[in-house]
Motif scaffolding. Structure first.
Motif, PDB file in Angstrom:
ATOM      1  N   THR A  93       0.683  -1.263   0.527  1.00  0.00           N
ATOM      2  CA  THR A  93       0.082   0.573   0.062  1.00  0.00           C
ATOM      3  C   THR A  93       1.102   1.168  -0.392  1.00  0.00           C
ATOM      4  OG1 THR A  93      -1.807  -0.813   0.692  1.00  0.00           O
ATOM      5  CG2 THR A  93      -1.827   1.383   1.458  1.00  0.00           C
ATOM      6  N   GLN A  94       2.191   1.446   0.866  1.00  0.00           N
ATOM      7  CA  GLN A  94       2.822   2.805   1.291  1.00  0.00           C
ATOM      8  C   GLN A  94       3.738   2.638  -0.495  1.00  0.00           C
ATOM      9  OE1 GLN A  94       5.246   4.286   3.194  1.00  0.00           O
ATOM     10  NE2 GLN A  94       4.943   4.939   1.540  1.00  0.00           N
ATOM     11  N   VAL A  95       3.592   1.403  -1.110  1.00  0.00           N
ATOM     12  CA  VAL A  95       4.413   1.694  -2.348  1.00  0.00           C
ATOM     13  C   VAL A  95       3.188   2.464  -4.221  1.00  0.00           C
ATOM     14  CG1 VAL A  95       5.174   0.772  -4.850  1.00  0.00           C
ATOM     15  CG2 VAL A  95       6.045   0.360  -2.071  1.00  0.00           C
ATOM     16  N   VAL A  96       1.935   1.472  -3.535  1.00  0.00           N
ATOM     17  CA  VAL A  96       1.565   2.278  -4.265  1.00  0.00           C
ATOM     18  C   VAL A  96       0.737   3.725  -3.881  1.00  0.00           C
ATOM     19  CG1 VAL A  96      -1.510   2.650  -4.968  1.00  0.00           C
ATOM     20  CG2 VAL A  96      -0.120  -0.007  -5.096  1.00  0.00           C
ATOM     21  N   THR A  97       0.510   4.548  -2.634  1.00  0.00           N
ATOM     22  CA  THR A  97       0.687   6.334  -2.335  1.00  0.00           C
ATOM     23  C   THR A  97       1.729   6.475  -3.025  1.00  0.00           C
ATOM     24  OG1 THR A  97      -0.204   5.192  -0.531  1.00  0.00           O
ATOM     25  CG2 THR A  97       0.813   7.334  -0.290  1.00  0.00           C
ATOM     26  N   TRP A  98       3.109   6.131  -3.487  1.00  0.00           N
ATOM     27  CA  TRP A  98       4.203   6.966  -3.111  1.00  0.00           C
ATOM     28  C   TRP A  98       4.120   6.680  -4.626  1.00  0.00           C
ATOM     29  CZ3 TRP A  98       9.096   3.933  -0.197  1.00  0.00           C
ATOM     30  CH2 TRP A  98       9.017   4.022   0.661  1.00  0.00           C
ATOM     31  N   LEU A  99       3.467   5.922  -6.012  1.00  0.00           N
ATOM     32  CA  LEU A  99       3.787   6.249  -7.472  1.00  0.00           C
ATOM     33  C   LEU A  99       2.109   7.382  -7.750  1.00  0.00           C
ATOM     34  CD1 LEU A  99       4.156   2.578  -7.836  1.00  0.00           C
ATOM     35  CD2 LEU A  99       5.529   4.078  -9.216  1.00  0.00           C
ATOM     36  N   LYS A 100       1.577   7.042  -6.831  1.00  0.00           N
ATOM     37  CA  LYS A 100       0.145   8.117  -6.438  1.00  0.00           C
ATOM     38  C   LYS A 100       0.607   9.228  -6.603  1.00  0.00           C
ATOM     39  CE  LYS A 100      -2.642   6.873  -3.234  1.00  0.00           C
ATOM     40  NZ  LYS A 100      -4.143   6.357  -3.050  1.00  0.00           N
ATOM     41  N   GLN A 101       1.995  10.048  -6.336  1.00  0.00           N
ATOM     42  CA  GLN A 101       2.372  11.201  -5.777  1.00  0.00           C
ATOM     43  C   GLN A 101       3.560  10.889  -6.857  1.00  0.00           C
ATOM     44  OE1 GLN A 101       4.167  10.380  -1.901  1.00  0.00           O
ATOM     45  NE2 GLN A 101       2.329  10.603  -0.375  1.00  0.00           N
ATOM     46  N   MET A 102       4.277  10.601  -7.113  1.00  0.00           N
ATOM     47  CA  MET A 102       4.685  10.492  -8.147  1.00  0.00           C
ATOM     48  C   MET A 102       3.612  11.133  -9.590  1.00  0.00           C
ATOM     49  SD  MET A 102       7.022   7.386  -7.591  1.00  0.00           S
ATOM     50  CE  MET A 102       7.894   7.251  -8.811  1.00  0.00           C
ATOM     51  N   MET A 103       2.811  10.531  -9.474  1.00  0.00           N
ATOM     52  CA  MET A 103       2.191  11.056 -10.820  1.00  0.00           C
ATOM     53  C   MET A 103       1.601  12.124 -10.738  1.00  0.00           C
ATOM     54  SD  MET A 103       2.915   8.627 -13.322  1.00  0.00           S
ATOM     55  CE  MET A 103       4.437   8.187 -12.138  1.00  0.00           C
ATOM     56  N   GLY A 104       0.751  12.884  -9.931  1.00  0.00           N
ATOM     57  CA  GLY A 104       0.627  13.914  -8.819  1.00  0.00           C
ATOM     58  C   GLY A 104      -0.731  13.305  -9.251  1.00  0.00           C
ATOM     59  N   PHE A 105      -1.152  12.163  -8.785  1.00  0.00           N
ATOM     60  CA  PHE A 105      -2.998  11.778  -8.423  1.00  0.00           C
ATOM     61  C   PHE A 105      -3.028  11.683  -7.274  1.00  0.00           C
ATOM     62  CE2 PHE A 105      -5.200   8.394 -11.236  1.00  0.00           C
ATOM     63  CZ  PHE A 105      -4.164   8.853 -12.232  1.00  0.00           C
ATOM     64  N   PRO A 106      -4.239  12.061  -6.434  1.00  0.00           N
ATOM     65  CA  PRO A 106      -5.076  12.515  -5.502  1.00  0.00           C
ATOM     66  C   PRO A 106      -4.413  11.473  -4.524  1.00  0.00           C
ATOM     67  CG  PRO A 106      -6.959  12.013  -6.669  1.00  0.00           C
ATOM     68  CD  PRO A 106      -6.194  12.450  -7.519  1.00  0.00           C
ATOM     69  N   GLU A 107      -4.651  11.390  -3.212  1.00  0.00           N
ATOM     70  CA  GLU A 107      -4.586  10.572  -1.880  1.00  0.00           C
ATOM     71  C   GLU A 107      -5.886   9.336  -2.314  1.00  0.00           C
ATOM     72  OE1 GLU A 107      -4.115  11.326   2.705  1.00  0.00           O
ATOM     73  OE2 GLU A 107      -3.568  12.695   1.386  1.00  0.00           O
ATOM     74  N   THR A 108      -6.881  10.553  -2.740  1.00  0.00           N
ATOM     75  CA  THR A 108      -8.655   9.310  -2.854  1.00  0.00           C
ATOM     76  C   THR A 108      -8.055   8.084  -3.559  1.00  0.00           C
ATOM     77  OG1 THR A 108      -9.142  11.235  -3.708  1.00  0.00           O
ATOM     78  CG2 THR A 108      -9.765  11.202  -1.284  1.00  0.00           C
ATOM     79  N   ALA A 109      -7.202   8.462  -4.637  1.00  0.00           N
ATOM     80  CA  ALA A 109      -6.969   7.472  -5.593  1.00  0.00           C
ATOM     81  C   ALA A 109      -6.459   6.196  -5.115  1.00  0.00           C
ATOM     82  CB  ALA A 109      -6.011   8.348  -7.123  1.00  0.00           C
ATOM     83  N   SER A 110      -7.018   5.353  -6.180  1.00  0.00           N
ATOM     84  CA  SER A 110      -6.644   4.255  -5.736  1.00  0.00           C
ATOM     85  C   SER A 110      -5.251   3.357  -6.550  1.00  0.00           C
ATOM     86  CB  SER A 110      -7.734   2.966  -6.148  1.00  0.00           C
ATOM     87  OG  SER A 110      -8.013   2.958  -7.275  1.00  0.00           O
ATOM     88  N   GLY A 111      -4.750   1.986  -6.369  1.00  0.00           N
ATOM     89  CA  GLY A 111      -3.550   1.519  -7.453  1.00  0.00           C
ATOM     90  C   GLY A 111      -3.430   0.163  -6.994  1.00  0.00           C
ATOM     91  N   THR A 112      -3.281  -1.251  -7.865  1.00  0.00           N
ATOM     92  CA  THR A 112      -2.502  -1.784  -7.601  1.00  0.00           C
ATOM     93  C   THR A 112      -1.491  -2.059  -8.384  1.00  0.00           C
ATOM     94  OG1 THR A 112      -3.258  -4.181  -7.723  1.00  0.00           O
ATOM     95  CG2 THR A 112      -4.021  -2.626  -9.180  1.00  0.00           C
ATOM     96  N   LEU A 113      -0.401  -3.424  -7.679  1.00  0.00           N
ATOM     97  CA  LEU A 113       0.800  -4.073  -8.481  1.00  0.00           C
ATOM     98  C   LEU A 113       0.465  -5.055  -9.197  1.00  0.00           C
ATOM     99  CD1 LEU A 113       3.349  -3.177  -5.722  1.00  0.00           C
ATOM    100  CD2 LEU A 113       3.092  -1.553  -7.774  1.00  0.00           C
ATOM    101  N   VAL A 114       1.019  -4.804 -10.615  1.00  0.00           N
ATOM    102  CA  VAL A 114       0.615  -6.323 -10.896  1.00  0.00           C
ATOM    103  C   VAL A 114       1.736  -6.289 -11.939  1.00  0.00           C
ATOM    104  CG1 VAL A 114      -2.325  -5.693 -11.144  1.00  0.00           C
ATOM    105  CG2 VAL A 114      -0.103  -4.648 -13.288  1.00  0.00           C
ATOM    106  N   SER A 115       1.770  -7.188 -13.039  1.00  0.00           N
ATOM    107  CA  SER A 115       2.997  -8.363 -13.438  1.00  0.00           C
ATOM    108  C   SER A 115       3.139  -6.891 -14.395  1.00  0.00           C
ATOM    109  CB  SER A 115       2.469  -9.386 -14.211  1.00  0.00           C
ATOM    110  OG  SER A 115       1.614  -9.012 -15.232  1.00  0.00           O
ATOM    111  N   GLY A 116       2.887  -6.486 -15.209  1.00  0.00           N
ATOM    112  CA  GLY A 116       3.464  -5.196 -15.739  1.00  0.00           C
ATOM    113  C   GLY A 116       2.534  -4.445 -17.036  1.00  0.00           C
ATOM    114  N   GLY A 117       2.646  -3.519 -17.789  1.00  0.00           N
ATOM    115  CA  GLY A 117       1.767  -2.329 -18.307  1.00  0.00           C
ATOM    116  C   GLY A 117       0.658  -3.404 -18.903  1.00  0.00           C
ATOM    117  N   SER A 118       1.108  -4.552 -19.549  1.00  0.00           N
ATOM    118  CA  SER A 118      -0.595  -4.747 -19.883  1.00  0.00           C
ATOM    119  C   SER A 118      -1.405  -5.966 -19.193  1.00  0.00           C
ATOM    120  CB  SER A 118       0.308  -6.536 -20.866  1.00  0.00           C
ATOM    121  OG  SER A 118       1.375  -6.147 -21.406  1.00  0.00           O
ATOM    122  N   MET A 119      -1.066  -5.638 -17.985  1.00  0.00           N
ATOM    123  CA  MET A 119      -2.207  -5.706 -17.185  1.00  0.00           C
ATOM    124  C   MET A 119      -2.413  -4.966 -16.956  1.00  0.00           C
ATOM    125  SD  MET A 119      -3.931  -8.654 -16.528  1.00  0.00           S
ATOM    126  CE  MET A 119      -2.946  -9.736 -16.384  1.00  0.00           C
ATOM    127  N   ALA A 120      -1.200  -3.625 -16.308  1.00  0.00           N
ATOM    128  CA  ALA A 120      -2.060  -2.154 -15.922  1.00  0.00           C
ATOM    129  C   ALA A 120      -2.932  -2.049 -16.550  1.00  0.00           C
ATOM    130  CB  ALA A 120      -0.826  -1.549 -15.857  1.00  0.00           C
TER     131      ALA A 120
END
Ligand code: PLP
Length: 488
Positions: free
Chosen positions: A128-155
């Protein structure tokens, strides 16, 4: 005492004593350092001898082997014949070049052993921490969600599935695609990555649901053509659902006009997805971050830490601006996976944002490399690769036998060797031969592609080991090998 316990000794995968394993593990760690440290001194690639290939047709091992012998076999059959992408002159398919600490992180993730389906464990909180960091790197709001997946195709699939469900006009999870009242239409440029075709096929919409919008001479999506296509599709009774903008195309590195496409999506009530597998991370680069302005307003974005963050495969990430919509798309709660107020299951299930149930501990390698180097360094390395591509473009401009084949925007350079006197019809064969000879000699790895119907060589510099001297060498070698081929 039950007599059977004496008759049947109980087995485990752990060794009887750990000393031998410890010695081997130390050797593996040391050999690994030498392998990465000395990569520049080895040929980038070499073909696998027949007898080595034959070793991969061995019968199923029924009984045990000595672990040091198994490792020895790997040293002989595996390690000398890699793809070459950790080498400083690998500029072929688009991927990262790895790091030793990334490999250590993979090892530690496996030692920890947690299943990242979720649960009340430190690995899940790190995810969850890493997803939060990636959101911050992309300028996404705190309320956004995210998930780590195998790669770009799955993302991309995660983002597009959410888009489909939100725009279907029905309860898609209950009713299925057959119940969609008006056929959904997605839009991407004619330079869009092939994974999107697979995605719309998998989503049950069919390839024809993905409209290819023409690009201009800069290979960016023609936004006026997009607008016209949306109007045309509405007229025809279809439901325009989402635009897939590409931040960094595979062919030429073109970045679609994210701000204009985002504004159009808001006007037209379409989902705005960005395929940022190549370019989303440019957002952290001080010199070039402006190139992806507008990314931060996307409804969803796919990015690829195993490209410009150089973590070992696999690691992709999908971010969704509205975390609730993301969860509504994937969450299922069977009775055997109920969250509990206390204990091992007392945490949100991470698989609620994803198609997988069991998940690898991908977060650790991203966490560890970001901690070790800091995000600023990755931003500088991205700028460095883009500057190196500009340097190569400058070298090409100085050599009459070389010509640029597409405008360079970021770290991808499309060009070809065209000595005077060689007819146009022979250039494809000539350039392909140069590319293959360079691979076979282990000098450098380029790819080739076709832009605007014309064949060219393609250098994509997503490599923290590349130096400008490597690009000097590339140009020298192309001219040398090219002259050789022409002379026959
Ligand atoms: C690499 C790439 C993908 C696919 O990502 P994988 O990590 O290989 O699955 C999708 N889109 C673009 C633009 C890419 O460069």
């Amino acid at each position: 005492m039950d007599v059977r316990t004496e008759e049947l000794p109980e087995e485990t995968l752990d060794p009887a004593t750990w000393d031998e394993l410890q010695a081997l593990a130390r050797r593996v760690v040391d050999d690994g350092i030498a392998h990465v440290r000395d990569v520049r001194d080895r040929p980038l690639w070499r073909d696998i001898p027949a007898e080595v290939k034959a070793a991969f047709c061995a019968p199923l091992p029924r009984g045990p082997s000595d672990l040091p012998e198994v490792y020895q076999q790997l040293c002989e059959t595996l390690m000398p014949y890699p793809m070459g992408n950790i080498h400083p002159r690998f500029w072929m398919w688009y991927m990262g070049s790895g790091s030793y600490s990334g490999a250590l992180a993979e090892f530690m993730a496996a030692i920890d052993g947690s299943n990242l389906g979720g649960g009340n464990n430190a690995a899940a909180f790190m995810d969850t921490q890493v997803v939060t960091w990636l959101k911050q790197m992309m300028g996404f709001p705190e309320t956004a969600s995210g998930t780590l997946v195998s790669g770009g195709s799955m993302a991309n699939i995660i983002g597009l599935t959410t888009a489909r469900n939100v725009k279907a006009g029905i309860d898609l999870r209950a009713e299925g695609v057959a119940a969609i009242p008006r056929p959904l239409r997605f839009y991407g440029s004619d330079q869009i990555h092939s994974c999107h075709q697979k995605a719309v096929e998998l989503l049950g919409l069919g390839n024809k649901a993905l409209r290819r919008v023409p690009t201009g001479p800069d290979y960016r999506m023609d936004v006026e053509a997009l607008r016209a296509m949306i109007a045309e599709d509405r007229k025809a009774g279809c439901c325009p659902a989402a635009v897939i903008a590409t931040a960094g195309t595979v062919n030429t590195g073109a970045i679609d006009d994210l701000a204009a496409i985002g504004a159009l999506c808001r006007d037209e009530d379409l989902w705005f997805h960005v395929d940022g597998c190549i370019g989303a991370l440019i957002a952290i680069a001080p010199e070039n971050g402006h190139l992806v302005a507008g990314l931060e307003r996307a409804d969803s974005v796919a990015l690829d830490p195993h490209k410009w963050l150089h973590v070992p495969f696999e690691a992709g990430c999908a971010l969704v601006r509205d975390g609730g919509l993301h969860r509504d798309t994937f969450a299922v709660h069977p009775e055997y996976l109920e969250e509990k107020p206390r204990g091992i299951a007392a945490n949100e299930y991470l698989h609620d944002y994803n198609l997988q149930t069991s998940r690898a501990f991908r977060a650790l390698k991203v966490w560890m490399t970001l901690k070790e180097h800091g995000v600023d360094k990755f931003g500088r390395l991205i700028d460095q690769n883009i500057a190196q591509a500009a340097y190569l473009e400058g070298l090409i401009a100085e050599v009459p036998e070389l010509e640029m084949m597409a405008p360079r925007e970021i770290n991808i350079v499309c060009f070809r060797y065209r000595p005077s006197g060689v007819p146009e019809g022979e250039l494809r064969a000539l350039n392909t031969e140069i590319m293959l000879r360079m691979q076979e000699a282990g000098i450098a790895a380029l790819s080739d592609t076709t832009v605007d119907g014309r064949h060219c060589l393609r250098v994509a510099i997503c490599n923290h080991r590349t130096r400008r001297a490597d690009l000097d060498l590339l140009v020298r070698e192309i001219l040398r090998i090219g002259a050789e081929v022409v002379q026959g």
